[in-house]
Design an enzyme around this catalytic site. Sequence first.
Site, PDB file in Angstrom:
ATOM      1  N   ARG A 190       1.026  -1.224   0.035  1.00 33.85           N
ATOM      2  CA  ARG A 190      -0.047  -0.027  -0.003  1.00 33.85           C
ATOM      3  C   ARG A 190       0.903   1.290  -0.040  1.00 33.85           C
ATOM      4  NH1 ARG A 190      -2.953  -3.605  -1.224  1.00 33.85           N
ATOM      5  NH2 ARG A 190      -5.356  -3.551  -0.485  1.00 33.85           N
ATOM      6  N   LEU A 191       2.120   1.231  -0.366  1.00 31.84           N
ATOM      7  CA  LEU A 191       2.993   2.232  -0.538  1.00 31.84           C
ATOM      8  C   LEU A 191       2.913   2.938  -1.925  1.00 31.84           C
ATOM      9  CD1 LEU A 191       5.934   1.224   1.897  1.00 31.84           C
ATOM     10  CD2 LEU A 191       3.825   2.539   2.343  1.00 31.84           C
TER      11      LEU A 191
END
Length: 211
Positions: A190-191
């Site tokens: 989720r970066l």
Amino acid sequence: MDIGDLRNEYSGEPFRRVDLDPDPVEQFGRWFGQAREVAQPEVNACALATSGLDGRPNARTVLLKYFDVDGFVFFTNMESRKAREMAENPAVALLFFWQSLERQVNIRGRAERISATEAMRYFARRPRNSQLGAWVSEQSAVISSRSVLEMKLDELKRKFAAGDVPLPSFWGGYRVRPEEIEFWQGRQSRLHDRFRYRRIDDTWVIERLAP
């Protein structure tokens, strides 16, 4: 229904500042072309968010029909709910989601009606049934049944049987002139990579955003 465990792990390629075109419309065109290459379904579909004087937001899917340095153009009934809201508050947003590439593009700007001449150029290219459909629907109005639409379509087919279908006076296009454009690339953990272009005077400023 608990759907908290529904998730996909994104695996997109790194999206770096050096990868960006200085012009966000050129960058959009690059990503749009790549989405077409991978056969992204409805590649020109985007969510249009509007709000009227009451401040209550609305969103619906529209189809982008062309874009250039002046903005992003779509067409609709100009008596529809979305049109009324844009007349009251021209600040809008467009959101493209290209799942095949794990990408989103968010465009924020102001909507303005295009000229009747420009609308006519596009209307003349539409399939005949789409031209007739523009005449049939009083978009967003309450109707008693589908048969009302079908009867009106039959009537219009007879009315315009002998020639071209004219441009309805209540149908036209809107151009969204961008003030901000954000490019989002899904990444692992989720970066995600996010870059935002902001227009300041006649210059686009590029900023990386936290995911």
